[in-house]
Design a protein around this motif. Structure first.
Motif, PDB file in Angstrom:
ATOM      1  N   LEU A  48      59.712  -9.661  14.442  1.00 41.46           N
ATOM      2  CA  LEU A  48      60.237 -10.934  13.975  1.00 41.46           C
ATOM      3  C   LEU A  48      59.095 -11.922  14.148  1.00 41.46           C
ATOM      4  O   LEU A  48      58.478 -11.981  15.216  1.00 41.46           O
ATOM      5  CB  LEU A  48      61.428 -11.388  14.821  1.00 41.46           C
ATOM      6  N   ASN A  49      58.819 -12.706  13.110  1.00 47.10           N
ATOM      7  CA  ASN A  49      57.679 -13.610  13.128  1.00 47.10           C
ATOM      8  C   ASN A  49      58.148 -15.007  12.785  1.00 47.10           C
ATOM      9  O   ASN A  49      58.685 -15.233  11.698  1.00 47.10           O
ATOM     10  CB  ASN A  49      56.636 -13.130  12.119  1.00 47.10           C
ATOM     11  N   LEU A  50      58.002 -15.909  13.731  1.00 47.41           N
ATOM     12  CA  LEU A  50      58.421 -17.290  13.543  1.00 47.41           C
ATOM     13  C   LEU A  50      57.193 -18.179  13.616  1.00 47.41           C
ATOM     14  O   LEU A  50      56.355 -18.007  14.505  1.00 47.41           O
ATOM     15  CB  LEU A  50      59.417 -17.705  14.633  1.00 47.41           C
ATOM     16  N   GLY A 105      54.569  -3.709  23.026  1.00 47.99           N
ATOM     17  CA  GLY A 105      55.969  -4.109  22.971  1.00 47.99           C
ATOM     18  C   GLY A 105      56.222  -5.483  23.566  1.00 47.99           C
ATOM     19  O   GLY A 105      57.314  -5.776  24.030  1.00 47.99           O
ATOM     20  N   ARG A 106      55.199  -6.331  23.544  1.00 47.85           N
ATOM     21  CA  ARG A 106      55.304  -7.684  24.103  1.00 47.85           C
ATOM     22  C   ARG A 106      55.213  -8.719  22.986  1.00 47.85           C
ATOM     23  O   ARG A 106      54.483  -8.533  22.014  1.00 47.85           O
ATOM     24  CB  ARG A 106      54.171  -7.943  25.099  1.00 47.85           C
ATOM     25  N   ALA A 107      55.914  -9.828  23.175  1.00 46.18           N
ATOM     26  CA  ALA A 107      55.806 -10.944  22.232  1.00 46.18           C
ATOM     27  C   ALA A 107      54.427 -11.576  22.377  1.00 46.18           C
ATOM     28  O   ALA A 107      53.856 -11.610  23.466  1.00 46.18           O
ATOM     29  CB  ALA A 107      56.894 -11.973  22.506  1.00 46.18           C
ATOM     30  N   ARG A 108      53.913 -12.077  21.260  1.00 47.41           N
ATOM     31  CA  ARG A 108      52.612 -12.739  21.248  1.00 47.41           C
ATOM     32  C   ARG A 108      52.789 -14.147  20.708  1.00 47.41           C
ATOM     33  O   ARG A 108      53.387 -14.347  19.654  1.00 47.41           O
ATOM     34  CB  ARG A 108      51.634 -11.975  20.366  1.00 47.41           C
ATOM     35  N   ARG A 118      51.437 -24.242  12.514  1.00 48.95           N
ATOM     36  CA  ARG A 118      50.244 -24.224  13.353  1.00 48.95           C
ATOM     37  C   ARG A 118      50.508 -23.572  14.708  1.00 48.95           C
ATOM     38  O   ARG A 118      49.704 -23.705  15.622  1.00 48.95           O
ATOM     39  CB  ARG A 118      49.709 -25.641  13.505  1.00 48.95           C
ATOM     40  N   SER A 119      51.646 -22.917  14.821  1.00 48.84           N
ATOM     41  CA  SER A 119      51.920 -22.055  15.973  1.00 48.84           C
ATOM     42  C   SER A 119      52.801 -20.919  15.483  1.00 48.84           C
ATOM     43  O   SER A 119      53.466 -21.033  14.450  1.00 48.84           O
ATOM     44  CB  SER A 119      52.591 -22.811  17.118  1.00 48.84           C
ATOM     45  N   ALA A 120      52.767 -19.816  16.217  1.00 47.38           N
ATOM     46  CA  ALA A 120      53.521 -18.638  15.799  1.00 47.38           C
ATOM     47  C   ALA A 120      53.926 -17.834  17.017  1.00 47.38           C
ATOM     48  O   ALA A 120      53.281 -17.892  18.071  1.00 47.38           O
ATOM     49  CB  ALA A 120      52.673 -17.771  14.868  1.00 47.38           C
ATOM     50  N   ILE A 121      54.997 -17.085  16.840  1.00 50.14           N
ATOM     51  CA  ILE A 121      55.374 -16.085  17.831  1.00 50.14           C
ATOM     52  C   ILE A 121      55.770 -14.826  17.076  1.00 50.14           C
ATOM     53  O   ILE A 121      56.522 -14.883  16.106  1.00 50.14           O
ATOM     54  CB  ILE A 121      56.498 -16.589  18.774  1.00 50.14           C
ATOM     55  N   ASN A 122      55.187 -13.705  17.491  1.00 52.98           N
ATOM     56  CA  ASN A 122      55.507 -12.393  16.939  1.00 52.98           C
ATOM     57  C   ASN A 122      56.285 -11.648  18.006  1.00 52.98           C
ATOM     58  O   ASN A 122      55.787 -11.459  19.115  1.00 52.98           O
ATOM     59  CB  ASN A 122      54.238 -11.600  16.600  1.00 52.98           C
ATOM     60  N   VAL A 123      57.498 -11.234  17.662  1.00 49.54           N
ATOM     61  CA  VAL A 123      58.389 -10.598  18.631  1.00 49.54           C
ATOM     62  C   VAL A 123      58.622  -9.150  18.187  1.00 49.54           C
ATOM     63  O   VAL A 123      59.091  -8.916  17.069  1.00 49.54           O
ATOM     64  CB  VAL A 123      59.738 -11.348  18.709  1.00 49.54           C
ATOM     65  N   PRO A 124      58.301  -8.163  19.039  1.00 46.07           N
ATOM     66  CA  PRO A 124      58.467  -6.773  18.634  1.00 46.07           C
ATOM     67  C   PRO A 124      59.937  -6.383  18.501  1.00 46.07           C
ATOM     68  O   PRO A 124      60.767  -6.780  19.318  1.00 46.07           O
ATOM     69  CB  PRO A 124      57.801  -5.985  19.765  1.00 46.07           C
ATOM     70  N   VAL A 125      60.223  -5.612  17.467  1.00 51.41           N
ATOM     71  CA  VAL A 125      61.525  -4.974  17.310  1.00 51.41           C
ATOM     72  C   VAL A 125      61.303  -3.524  17.713  1.00 51.41           C
ATOM     73  O   VAL A 125      60.480  -2.828  17.120  1.00 51.41           O
ATOM     74  CB  VAL A 125      62.038  -5.071  15.856  1.00 51.41           C
ATOM     75  N   ARG A 126      62.026  -3.092  18.750  1.00 56.87           N
ATOM     76  CA  ARG A 126      61.775  -1.772  19.331  1.00 56.87           C
ATOM     77  C   ARG A 126      63.009  -0.883  19.241  1.00 56.87           C
ATOM     78  O   ARG A 126      64.129  -1.354  19.254  1.00 56.87           O
ATOM     79  CB  ARG A 126      61.356  -1.923  20.787  1.00 56.87           C
ATOM     80  N   HIS A 127      62.732   0.408  19.171  1.00 54.98           N
ATOM     81  CA  HIS A 127      63.784   1.417  19.191  1.00 54.98           C
ATOM     82  C   HIS A 127      63.190   2.679  19.806  1.00 54.98           C
ATOM     83  O   HIS A 127      62.123   3.129  19.395  1.00 54.98           O
ATOM     84  CB  HIS A 127      64.294   1.707  17.777  1.00 54.98           C
ATOM     85  N   GLY A 128      63.881   3.218  20.787  1.00 56.53           N
ATOM     86  CA  GLY A 128      63.404   4.445  21.416  1.00 56.53           C
ATOM     87  C   GLY A 128      62.026   4.315  22.029  1.00 56.53           C
ATOM     88  O   GLY A 128      61.263   5.275  22.038  1.00 56.53           O
ATOM     89  N   GLY A 129      61.696   3.133  22.543  1.00 63.55           N
ATOM     90  CA  GLY A 129      60.413   2.924  23.187  1.00 63.55           C
ATOM     91  C   GLY A 129      59.259   2.684  22.230  1.00 63.55           C
ATOM     92  O   GLY A 129      58.120   2.572  22.665  1.00 63.55           O
ATOM     93  N   CYS A 130      59.548   2.588  20.929  1.00 64.75           N
ATOM     94  CA  CYS A 130      58.500   2.361  19.936  1.00 64.75           C
ATOM     95  C   CYS A 130      58.758   1.060  19.186  1.00 64.75           C
ATOM     96  O   CYS A 130      59.908   0.701  18.929  1.00 64.75           O
ATOM     97  CB  CYS A 130      58.483   3.499  18.916  1.00 64.75           C
ATOM     98  N   ALA A 147      68.127  -6.856  15.818  1.00 68.36           N
ATOM     99  CA  ALA A 147      67.558  -6.596  14.494  1.00 68.36           C
ATOM    100  C   ALA A 147      67.191  -5.131  14.293  1.00 68.36           C
ATOM    101  O   ALA A 147      67.042  -4.688  13.149  1.00 68.36           O
ATOM    102  CB  ALA A 147      66.328  -7.470  14.273  1.00 68.36           C
ATOM    103  N   ALA A 148      67.048  -4.370  15.369  1.00 70.34           N
ATOM    104  CA  ALA A 148      66.628  -2.970  15.243  1.00 70.34           C
ATOM    105  C   ALA A 148      67.521  -2.163  14.303  1.00 70.34           C
ATOM    106  O   ALA A 148      66.998  -1.449  13.439  1.00 70.34           O
ATOM    107  CB  ALA A 148      66.528  -2.324  16.620  1.00 70.34           C
ATOM    108  N   PRO A 149      68.849  -2.239  14.406  1.00 61.33           N
ATOM    109  CA  PRO A 149      69.670  -1.463  13.470  1.00 61.33           C
ATOM    110  C   PRO A 149      69.444  -1.845  12.007  1.00 61.33           C
ATOM    111  O   PRO A 149      69.528  -0.988  11.118  1.00 61.33           O
ATOM    112  CB  PRO A 149      71.115  -1.773  13.897  1.00 61.33           C
ATOM    113  N   LEU A 150      69.150  -3.115  11.758  1.00 59.08           N
ATOM    114  CA  LEU A 150      68.873  -3.536  10.380  1.00 59.08           C
ATOM    115  C   LEU A 150      67.614  -2.855   9.853  1.00 59.08           C
ATOM    116  O   LEU A 150      67.585  -2.377   8.720  1.00 59.08           O
ATOM    117  CB  LEU A 150      68.721  -5.051  10.298  1.00 59.08           C
TER     118      LEU A 150
END
Length: 152
Positions: A114-116, A70-73, A97-109, A138-141
């Protein structure tokens, strides 16, 4: 980065394009039944069309850090992107040439990410807290889409 209540992935795309910025933005939903992620949104449908899937491998950093942890990378440079993404050649042609992956979480999962992607060394750790707030919005979406299932 300003906080807004995005009404759609497109609104989120436009907001995140302004700050922190991106050349490519995608939203992936985790499909635990298929052990894959599915692209629900893309800012570049020609290169990365919606509906595309990527297998989830429990032994890779994306799975360990984003899905399980559940951590951004952050992949800060071209070499990190090469190691992280099997499609790094296509990513590179887009000037990413760079990226960040951000977890979308709900109920601890983790239910998605989101990937930029942007130029080298664009994403920094101090951007993570604001991006995590956008991921919360973004989780509700993601949950509103029928084929997004919650992990058991």
């Amino acid at each position: 980065m300003s906080d807004i209540e995005p009404l759609s992935f497109e609104a989120l795309d436009h907001t995140l394009r302004r700050s922190p910025g991106h050349r490519l933005f995608t939203v992936l939903a985790i499909d635990p039944g298929l052990a894959a992620s599915r692209r629900l949104y893309t800012s570049d449908p020609a290169a990365y069309p919606c509906g595309g899937t990527k297998p989830l491998h429990p032994d890779n950093d994306f799975f360990r850090e984003v899905v399980q942890g559940g951590r951004a990378r952050i992949c800060s440079d071209q070499e990190a992107c090469r190691r992280a993404f099997p499609d790094h050649a296509l990513i590179d042609t887009l000037g990413c040439r760079s990226a960040i992956n951000v977890p979308v979480r709900h109920g601890g999962c983790t239910i998605g990410s989101l990937n930029l992607l942007h130029q080298e060394h664009w994403y920094q750790p101090d951007m993570v807290p604001a991006l995590m707030r956008f991921a919360e919005q973004a989780a509700p979406l993601l949950l509103s889409l029928r084929y997004v299932e919650m992990p058991a």
